[in-house]
Enzyme design. Structure first.
Site, PDB file in Angstrom:
ATOM      1  N   ASP A  32       0.856  -1.177   0.000  1.00 21.65           N
ATOM      2  CA  ASP A  32       0.000   0.000   0.000  1.00 21.65           C
ATOM      3  C   ASP A  32       0.902   1.239   0.000  1.00 21.65           C
ATOM      4  O   ASP A  32       2.104   1.153   0.289  1.00 21.65           O
ATOM      5  CB  ASP A  32      -0.876  -0.034   1.260  1.00 21.65           C
ATOM      6  CG  ASP A  32      -1.711   1.223   1.440  1.00 21.65           C
ATOM      7  OD1 ASP A  32      -2.394   1.633   0.489  1.00 21.65           O
ATOM      8  OD2 ASP A  32      -1.656   1.806   2.536  1.00 21.65           O
ATOM      9  N   ASP A  46      -0.326   5.249   0.830  1.00 19.32           N
ATOM     10  CA  ASP A  46      -0.611   6.245   1.869  1.00 19.32           C
ATOM     11  C   ASP A  46      -0.697   5.602   3.248  1.00 19.32           C
ATOM     12  O   ASP A  46      -1.498   4.692   3.478  1.00 19.32           O
ATOM     13  CB  ASP A  46      -1.928   6.964   1.556  1.00 19.32           C
ATOM     14  CG  ASP A  46      -1.837   7.800   0.289  1.00 19.32           C
ATOM     15  OD1 ASP A  46      -0.734   7.920  -0.256  1.00 19.32           O
ATOM     16  OD2 ASP A  46      -2.879   8.330  -0.149  1.00 19.32           O
ATOM     17  N   ASP A  62      -1.787  -0.543   5.945  1.00 16.96           N
ATOM     18  CA  ASP A  62      -2.151   0.040   7.246  1.00 16.96           C
ATOM     19  C   ASP A  62      -3.645   0.216   7.455  1.00 16.96           C
ATOM     20  O   ASP A  62      -4.070   0.548   8.569  1.00 16.96           O
ATOM     21  CB  ASP A  62      -1.487   1.413   7.396  1.00 16.96           C
ATOM     22  CG  ASP A  62      -2.143   2.458   6.502  1.00 16.96           C
ATOM     23  OD1 ASP A  62      -2.260   2.206   5.268  1.00 16.96           O
ATOM     24  OD2 ASP A  62      -2.576   3.502   7.018  1.00 16.96           O
TER      25      ASP A  62
END
Length: 262
Positions: A13, A15, A204
């Site tokens: 991922d 961001d 996250d």
């Protein structure tokens, strides 16, 4: 445990993971990025960002031309060929037309309705970066402005149209039903079979959970979302939860599963 001597693929991922949630920098991950490049270990971006955002970022990261997954799994790019999953016929314009109909019943705003300066002010992106975020292929970002009860009905209305919602770090994403980061990762790996390859995923947010369930080893980076990252896998010895946020957590996760060469 995996090691750098065996075939590996890192799926990440952006961001809040490889990129800092606030500054979008990746300084803490630089040593690992260099190691991966030196050892020709593929680094596959799997992000809610658009292809238009990812391609210039790949160049800055030194991985131009690598496969990537965009728009939370609704788009996969391999060798410059872009595929919309799972419905290759649903265009962004058609999706926005359907959402415009739903705006007569529900209060929400999509990126399609915003200007570049408005998206910039909401995200912290520059206006030119915001323009890239609005160049979408298969999904729409929405800002919900209605009640929780209306949200449930909105989800049901989308489902009746073959659409679904995915929760990102900041916004909700409307996507074709049956798409998502996990499905996109499995599709990509099926297109690139390699005997004995080990995959490590890092993310996250709640929308990263399907991707983290689809890889061999999962790094759950400490995040800012109020919704926890809940995995369905049971092999907890192959899951690591970091103590740090963003690229510091990204580095921590690879440090845990792999040993940096001295």
């Amino acid at each position: 445990m995996p090691d750098l001597q065996q075939p590996l693929m890192i799926i990440t991922d952006l961001d809040g993971s490889l990129l800092d949630h606030h500054s979008y920098r990746w300084d803490a991950a630089t040593d690992w990025l260099t190691t991966l490049k030196q050892r020709a270990i593929p680094l596959v971006i799997c992000s809610s960002k658009t292809a238009a955002e990812i391609i210039p970022l790949q160049k800055r990261l030194g991985i131009a031309g690598a496969p990537f997954i965009a728009e939370n799994g609704a788009v996969v790019d391999m060798n410059g060929q872009r595929t919309r999953l799972p419905d290759t016929t649903l265009t962004y314009d058609a999706l926005c037309a359907r959402l415009a109909e739903l705006q007569t019943t529900f209060r929400f705003t999509g990126f399609h309705d915003f200007s570049d300066p408005e998206v910039s002010s909401m995200t912290g992106l520059t206006e030119s970066e915001a323009a890239l975020a609005r160049q979408r292929d298969a999904s729409e970002v929405v800002v919900w402005r209605d009640s929780d009860e209306a949200f449930d009905r909105f989800r049901q209305a989308l489902s009746a149209d073959g659409l679904m919602l995915a929760q990102g770090g900041r916004f909700w994403h409307v996507m074709p039903a049956g798409s998502g980061k996990g499905e996109a990762v499995r599709w990509l790996l099926a297109q690139q079979p390699e005997e004995g390859r080990t995959t490590i995923g890092l993310g996250d947010g709640p929308n990263d959970a399907p991707m983290l369930d689809a890889v061999d080893y999962a790094v759950v980076i400490k995040g800012y979302s109020k919704t926890p990252v809940t995995l369905s896998r049971t092999d907890q010895q192959q899951v690591y939860h970091t103590a740090h946020y963003g690229p510091e957590g990204w580095r921590e996760g690879l440090d845990y599963f792999l040993t940096q060469p001295q």
